[in-house]
Design a protein around this motif. Structure first.
Motif, PDB file in Angstrom:
ATOM      1  N   VAL A 127       0.789  -1.088  -0.035  1.00 45.52           N
ATOM      2  CA  VAL A 127      -0.003  -0.131   0.019  1.00 45.52           C
ATOM      3  C   VAL A 127       0.937   1.286   0.015  1.00 45.52           C
ATOM      4  O   VAL A 127       0.728   2.277  -0.669  1.00 45.52           O
ATOM      5  CB  VAL A 127      -1.049  -0.243   1.179  1.00 45.52           C
ATOM      6  CG1 VAL A 127      -1.608   1.282   1.314  1.00 45.52           C
ATOM      7  CG2 VAL A 127      -2.051  -1.283   1.096  1.00 45.52           C
ATOM      8  N   THR A 128       1.781   1.335   0.610  1.00 47.37           N
ATOM      9  CA  THR A 128       2.788   2.478   0.888  1.00 47.37           C
ATOM     10  C   THR A 128       3.565   2.580  -0.221  1.00 47.37           C
ATOM     11  O   THR A 128       3.761   3.707  -0.852  1.00 47.37           O
ATOM     12  CB  THR A 128       3.713   2.238   2.045  1.00 47.37           C
ATOM     13  OG1 THR A 128       4.457   1.119   2.127  1.00 47.37           O
ATOM     14  CG2 THR A 128       2.923   2.551   3.283  1.00 47.37           C
ATOM     15  N   ASN A 129       3.919   1.503  -0.943  1.00 40.85           N
ATOM     16  CA  ASN A 129       4.575   1.516  -2.245  1.00 40.85           C
ATOM     17  C   ASN A 129       3.843   2.294  -3.188  1.00 40.85           C
ATOM     18  O   ASN A 129       4.219   2.972  -4.181  1.00 40.85           O
ATOM     19  CB  ASN A 129       5.377   0.120  -2.592  1.00 40.85           C
ATOM     20  CG  ASN A 129       6.736   0.154  -2.274  1.00 40.85           C
ATOM     21  OD1 ASN A 129       7.376   1.051  -2.596  1.00 40.85           O
ATOM     22  ND2 ASN A 129       7.124  -1.009  -2.128  1.00 40.85           N
ATOM     23  N   ARG A 130       2.661   1.742  -3.381  1.00 38.90           N
ATOM     24  CA  ARG A 130       1.555   2.094  -4.287  1.00 38.90           C
ATOM     25  C   ARG A 130       1.374   3.784  -4.176  1.00 38.90           C
ATOM     26  O   ARG A 130       1.285   4.349  -5.212  1.00 38.90           O
ATOM     27  CB  ARG A 130       0.211   1.310  -4.271  1.00 38.90           C
ATOM     28  CG  ARG A 130      -0.720   1.791  -5.156  1.00 38.90           C
ATOM     29  CD  ARG A 130      -1.978   0.764  -5.114  1.00 38.90           C
ATOM     30  NE  ARG A 130      -2.985   1.107  -6.111  1.00 38.90           N
ATOM     31  CZ  ARG A 130      -3.679   2.219  -6.343  1.00 38.90           C
ATOM     32  NH1 ARG A 130      -3.626   3.354  -5.348  1.00 38.90           N
ATOM     33  NH2 ARG A 130      -4.492   2.427  -7.214  1.00 38.90           N
ATOM     34  N   GLY A 131       1.160   4.180  -3.035  1.00 34.54           N
ATOM     35  CA  GLY A 131       0.915   5.444  -2.707  1.00 34.54           C
ATOM     36  C   GLY A 131       2.171   6.259  -2.978  1.00 34.54           C
ATOM     37  O   GLY A 131       1.969   7.442  -3.787  1.00 34.54           O
ATOM     38  N   ARG A 132       3.318   5.870  -2.875  1.00 33.61           N
ATOM     39  CA  ARG A 132       4.521   6.699  -2.921  1.00 33.61           C
ATOM     40  C   ARG A 132       4.660   6.762  -4.608  1.00 33.61           C
ATOM     41  O   ARG A 132       4.739   7.887  -5.212  1.00 33.61           O
ATOM     42  CB  ARG A 132       5.677   5.799  -2.563  1.00 33.61           C
ATOM     43  CG  ARG A 132       7.043   6.539  -3.318  1.00 33.61           C
ATOM     44  CD  ARG A 132       8.298   5.808  -2.311  1.00 33.61           C
ATOM     45  NE  ARG A 132       8.240   4.625  -3.065  1.00 33.61           N
ATOM     46  CZ  ARG A 132       8.710   4.365  -4.304  1.00 33.61           C
ATOM     47  NH1 ARG A 132       9.283   5.112  -5.064  1.00 33.61           N
ATOM     48  NH2 ARG A 132       8.775   2.924  -4.844  1.00 33.61           N
ATOM     49  N   VAL A 133       4.428   5.666  -5.513  1.00 30.84           N
ATOM     50  CA  VAL A 133       4.701   5.849  -6.731  1.00 30.84           C
ATOM     51  C   VAL A 133       3.456   6.710  -7.415  1.00 30.84           C
ATOM     52  O   VAL A 133       3.489   7.355  -8.415  1.00 30.84           O
ATOM     53  CB  VAL A 133       4.451   4.434  -7.471  1.00 30.84           C
ATOM     54  CG1 VAL A 133       4.255   4.389  -8.949  1.00 30.84           C
ATOM     55  CG2 VAL A 133       5.817   3.542  -6.987  1.00 30.84           C
ATOM     56  N   HIS A 134       2.299   6.576  -6.939  1.00 28.90           N
ATOM     57  CA  HIS A 134       1.080   7.356  -7.473  1.00 28.90           C
ATOM     58  C   HIS A 134       1.498   8.765  -7.137  1.00 28.90           C
ATOM     59  O   HIS A 134       1.141   9.732  -7.863  1.00 28.90           O
ATOM     60  CB  HIS A 134      -0.345   6.861  -6.610  1.00 28.90           C
ATOM     61  CG  HIS A 134      -1.430   7.795  -6.884  1.00 28.90           C
ATOM     62  ND1 HIS A 134      -1.935   7.769  -8.316  1.00 28.90           N
ATOM     63  CD2 HIS A 134      -1.922   8.743  -6.344  1.00 28.90           C
ATOM     64  CE1 HIS A 134      -2.996   8.639  -8.239  1.00 28.90           C
ATOM     65  NE2 HIS A 134      -2.985   9.301  -7.009  1.00 28.90           N
ATOM     66  N   ILE A 135       1.823   9.343  -5.982  1.00 30.95           N
ATOM     67  CA  ILE A 135       2.280  10.673  -5.681  1.00 30.95           C
ATOM     68  C   ILE A 135       3.282  11.235  -6.510  1.00 30.95           C
ATOM     69  O   ILE A 135       3.200  12.217  -7.166  1.00 30.95           O
ATOM     70  CB  ILE A 135       2.618  10.836  -4.030  1.00 30.95           C
ATOM     71  CG1 ILE A 135       1.495  10.563  -3.395  1.00 30.95           C
ATOM     72  CG2 ILE A 135       3.056  12.100  -3.796  1.00 30.95           C
ATOM     73  CD1 ILE A 135       1.607  10.405  -1.750  1.00 30.95           C
ATOM     74  N   MET A 136       4.361  10.349  -6.589  1.00 34.52           N
ATOM     75  CA  MET A 136       5.587  10.954  -7.454  1.00 34.52           C
ATOM     76  C   MET A 136       5.428  10.983  -9.059  1.00 34.52           C
ATOM     77  O   MET A 136       5.762  11.626  -9.717  1.00 34.52           O
ATOM     78  CB  MET A 136       6.716   9.918  -7.154  1.00 34.52           C
ATOM     79  CG  MET A 136       7.139  10.219  -5.729  1.00 34.52           C
ATOM     80  SD  MET A 136       7.436  11.840  -5.211  1.00 34.52           S
ATOM     81  CE  MET A 136       8.781  12.367  -6.417  1.00 34.52           C
ATOM     82  N   ALA A 137       4.327   9.833  -9.337  1.00 28.39           N
ATOM     83  CA  ALA A 137       4.020   9.955 -10.949  1.00 28.39           C
ATOM     84  C   ALA A 137       3.034  11.409 -11.213  1.00 28.39           C
ATOM     85  O   ALA A 137       3.251  12.101 -12.045  1.00 28.39           O
ATOM     86  CB  ALA A 137       3.076   8.852 -11.203  1.00 28.39           C
ATOM     87  N   TYR A 138       2.141  11.902 -10.326  1.00 27.45           N
ATOM     88  CA  TYR A 138       1.422  12.849 -10.256  1.00 27.45           C
ATOM     89  C   TYR A 138       2.269  14.213 -10.168  1.00 27.45           C
ATOM     90  O   TYR A 138       2.310  15.096 -11.021  1.00 27.45           O
ATOM     91  CB  TYR A 138       0.340  13.021  -9.192  1.00 27.45           C
ATOM     92  CG  TYR A 138      -0.265  14.395  -8.915  1.00 27.45           C
ATOM     93  CD1 TYR A 138      -1.396  14.667  -9.671  1.00 27.45           C
ATOM     94  CD2 TYR A 138       0.334  15.426  -8.303  1.00 27.45           C
ATOM     95  CE1 TYR A 138      -1.996  15.977 -10.010  1.00 27.45           C
ATOM     96  CE2 TYR A 138      -0.332  16.666  -8.121  1.00 27.45           C
ATOM     97  CZ  TYR A 138      -1.722  16.972  -8.860  1.00 27.45           C
ATOM     98  OH  TYR A 138      -2.167  18.009  -8.824  1.00 27.45           O
ATOM     99  N   VAL A 139       3.467  14.227  -9.208  1.00 30.15           N
ATOM    100  CA  VAL A 139       4.260  15.396  -9.112  1.00 30.15           C
ATOM    101  C   VAL A 139       5.093  15.273 -10.440  1.00 30.15           C
ATOM    102  O   VAL A 139       5.291  16.522 -10.812  1.00 30.15           O
ATOM    103  CB  VAL A 139       5.070  15.123  -8.016  1.00 30.15           C
ATOM    104  CG1 VAL A 139       6.148  16.197  -7.833  1.00 30.15           C
ATOM    105  CG2 VAL A 139       4.230  15.382  -6.849  1.00 30.15           C
ATOM    106  N   GLY A 140       5.583  14.118 -11.039  1.00 33.71           N
ATOM    107  CA  GLY A 140       6.510  14.269 -11.976  1.00 33.71           C
ATOM    108  C   GLY A 140       5.862  14.777 -13.200  1.00 33.71           C
ATOM    109  O   GLY A 140       6.218  15.476 -14.141  1.00 33.71           O
ATOM    110  N   THR A 141       4.612  14.200 -13.227  1.00 36.99           N
ATOM    111  CA  THR A 141       3.658  14.647 -14.563  1.00 36.99           C
ATOM    112  C   THR A 141       3.549  16.303 -14.364  1.00 36.99           C
ATOM    113  O   THR A 141       3.376  16.854 -15.555  1.00 36.99           O
ATOM    114  CB  THR A 141       2.414  13.963 -14.864  1.00 36.99           C
ATOM    115  OG1 THR A 141       2.842  12.614 -14.919  1.00 36.99           O
ATOM    116  CG2 THR A 141       1.491  14.218 -15.892  1.00 36.99           C
TER     117      THR A 141
END
Length: 636
Positions: A127-141
């Motif tokens: 869950v934490t990995n998925r949340g981290r990837v989701h947040i960073m994908a949003y920030v990166g985009t």
């Protein structure tokens, strides 16, 4: 090669000796060497160089400014990354406890407890990995979208002088390639770097706490790992750079070949182009083979070193277990830690090139963003009020670059409101330069250019160009409908006004015959329309904008005689009451001008009406008799 084959003596057949086979062979060899030299020359260019320093504090700090608006999300992502890393490091230890406290001790309750703990930690880690990837994908985009928009706006502020020295391909590389590198960096590398370092440190600490002697055994192979990583890092940099450069050459040649396919077929250059593309493709293949060879060395090498460490741990640890100096659970935990120990090292090695690419891409992007336009409005510039159309060139001289030779010399020209000014002269005489100065694409070097008494350097460029209508020889239509292209200079125009403009220039008849009429798509740069039709649409676009000063840069040179007759009446109506500057090869556009300005090497050599200049029998007379008089002759 024919040069290396045994040649039959032509004298044996009574033939005269010939050097033709040798010459043909030398021609082939020279052509091949020229192609190879061309490839080497292109590869020496550093425009596609995506490698730089692995870390540049100045660039990192500047990149950080784009992350500031998302710092709350970044902090949350770091927290999630920390939790997931801790749980990942704890996994092998939990399995060891389950073996020692549950299986070895024969306790079903302990085994169930540690199994449940492992299951819960695995779920939380996911869950934490998925949340981290989701947040960073949003920030990166978001960061990339903001940077790309900033670049796009900045490119529109730069002047034509910049575009004269900077290719479209390089700009596209900045907007797409370099910005894409930054997106990968922000999305994966920022937290990925900390995660790898955190995991590596956590694994080392856990191994030392479990059994420091066995940990030292496992660490005994790390020198091999560092040697292999350093060897790979030094060589893979060049290999990856070579593949990117050669791929850029292939993409550029593909684009050029497709764009120029008509010319290629007209001159039957297919075979030569095939050979050149094969050379580029072979070069790209060779670079890929080298990169693959290095990858085949490094990654299996890491696996081998990991297996070697595992074997040492199993051997020494098993000996300790047999001597009751180590528990079986601890040994299993060690084996799992050893397997995970090399994962962050492998990831950090892979990230090295990403960091280099990010630094180089950032430097080029910021270099472009820091480039100031060489033509800006004065701090006290005021909007140009509605003008009557009086234009004065007062001893204007101009050079495209500082220190270079002037292309215009002491131009004195006065155009009354509503006058039609024709500019004639041979190629390079300065006709288009005068037009560019009038539109203030460049500023005069000496003298002054006045419109209704206002120096164009004292008014805003936007207010000036809003009162200009420009129709160029190379008509450019944007992707969209015909109505959209006609409305391009006046977005608030109604459909009726669009139709009126099209009717006025004679474009309405062909437009309504199209499948969707004014809603027909024109294709990329008007590919669905003929040259004459594109020109008519551009006339309608200029007419709808209702300019006070009209500029026609050889606007009728690309249309046939029949189409010219259609638009000539419309042009006369369009220029009526407007100050018009016309560069044209067509006699009909010249003879009715109020003034004909004859230019030669940037100087006005003659000036007057058509009749006056013919009577002088000077430069204009020669141009007329050599180039234009034949247009009036009947076709036999």
């Amino acid at each position: 090669m024919a040069l290396n084959k045994p040649q039959q003596d032509p004298r044996a057949n009574g033939q005269a000796p010939t050097l033709q086979p040798v010459l043909e062979s030398l021609d082939e060899q020279a052509a091949r060497e020229a192609r190879e030299a061309r490839i080497r020359q292109l590869l020496r260019g550093d425009d596609d160089e995506l490698l730089g320093k692995a870390y540049d504090g100045r660039l990192v700090r500047r990149l950080g400014t784009y992350l500031v608006p998302y710092k709350a999300r970044l902090v949350f992502a770091v927290v999630l990354m920390t939790i997931s890393s801790l749980l990942s490091v704890a996994g092998p230890a939990i399995i060891g406890f389950a073996i020692d406290d549950g299986i070895r001790a024969g306790s079903w309750e302990q085994l169930r407890f540690w199994t449940l703990v492992f299951l819960v930690t695995t779920i939380i880690e996911w869950v934490t990995n998925r949340g981290r990837v989701h947040i960073m994908a949003y920030v990166g985009t978001k960061v990339v979208a903001n940077m790309r928009s900033e670049l796009f706006r900045h490119l529109h502020r730069l002047t034509l002088n910049f575009y004269s020295n900077y290719s479209v391909g390089r700009l596209m590389s900045r907007l797409i390639g370099d910005v894409g590198v930054l997106q990968d960096f922000v999305t994966w590398s920022i937290t990925g770097l900390f995660r790898s370092v955190f995991n590596l440190g956590g694994i080392v600490l856990a191994m030392l706490l479990l059994n420091w002697q066995l940990a030292l055994v496992a660490f005994a192979v790390t020198p091999l790992m560092f040697i292999l990583t350093n060897y790979w890092r030094q060589r893979v940099r060049q290999a990856y750079r070579a593949t990117r450069q050669r791929l850029a050459l292939i993409n550029g040649y593909l684009n050029e070949s497709i764009s120029g396919i008509r010319v290629t077929k007209s001159f039957t250059r297919e075979a030569r182009n095939f050979q050149h593309f094969d050379d580029l493709n072979r070069s790209f293949f060779d670079a890929n083979v080298e990169a693959t060879r290095l990858a085949a060395l490094f990654f299996p090498g890491v696996d081998f070193i990991g297996s070697l460490a595992t074997a040492l741990v199993v051997g020494v640890g098993g000996w300790l277990v047999l001597g009751d100096a180590l528990t079986a659970g601890t040994l299993v935990a060690f084996v799992l830690y050893v397997e995970r120990f090399f994962d962050p090292i492998r990831e950090l090695a892979q990230r090295y090139n990403t960091f280099q690419a990010t630094m180089a891409a950032s430097e080029r992007i910021f270099e472009l963003l820091d480039l100031e336009p060489d033509l800006v409005d004065a701090p006290d510039a005021k909007p140009l009020p509605p003008v009557r159309g009086e234009v004065v060139f007062d001893k204007v001289s101009f050079a495209y670059r500082e220190g270079s030779k002037d292309v215009l010399h002491d131009i004195d020209l006065y155009a009354k409101p509503g006058e039609r000014i024709a500019l004639v002269g041979e190629t390079g005489a300065g006709k288009s330069t005068i037009i560019r100065l009038l539109a203030r694409f460049y500023d005069v070097t000496d003298g002054a250019l006045l419109i209704d008494g206002h120096d164009v350097r004292d008014v805003t460029s936007d207010s000036l160009r809003q009162q200009l209508g420009i129709v160029l020889q190379d008509t450019f239509l944007f992707t969209g409908t015909i109505a959209d292209n006609i409305r391009y200079g006046r977005l608030d125009a109604t459909d009726e006004e669009v139709r009126d403009a099209a009717q006025a220039v004679g474009a309405h008849d062909f437009i309504i015959r199209l499948p969707d009429g004014y809603d027909s798509e024109v294709g990329e740069n008007g590919s669905n329309l003929s040259v004459g039709q594109r020109q008519l649409v551009s006339f309608a676009r200029a007419l709808l904008a209702d300019p006070r000063i009209l500029i026609l840069d050889e606007a009728t040179s690309s249309v046939d005689t029949a189409t010219e007759r259609i638009i000539q009446v419309a042009l006369d109506r369009l220029m009526q009451g407007r100050t018009s500057f016309v560069i044209a090869h067509r006699l009909s556009t010249i003879v009715n001008a109020d003034q004909i300005i004859v230019l030669d090497h940037g100087r006005i050599v003659e000036q007057g009406t058509h009749a006056e200049l013919l009577a002088r029998r000077g430069r204009y007379y020669n141009l007329y008799t050599m180039q234009w008089a034949q247009q009036t002759q009947p076709t036999l």
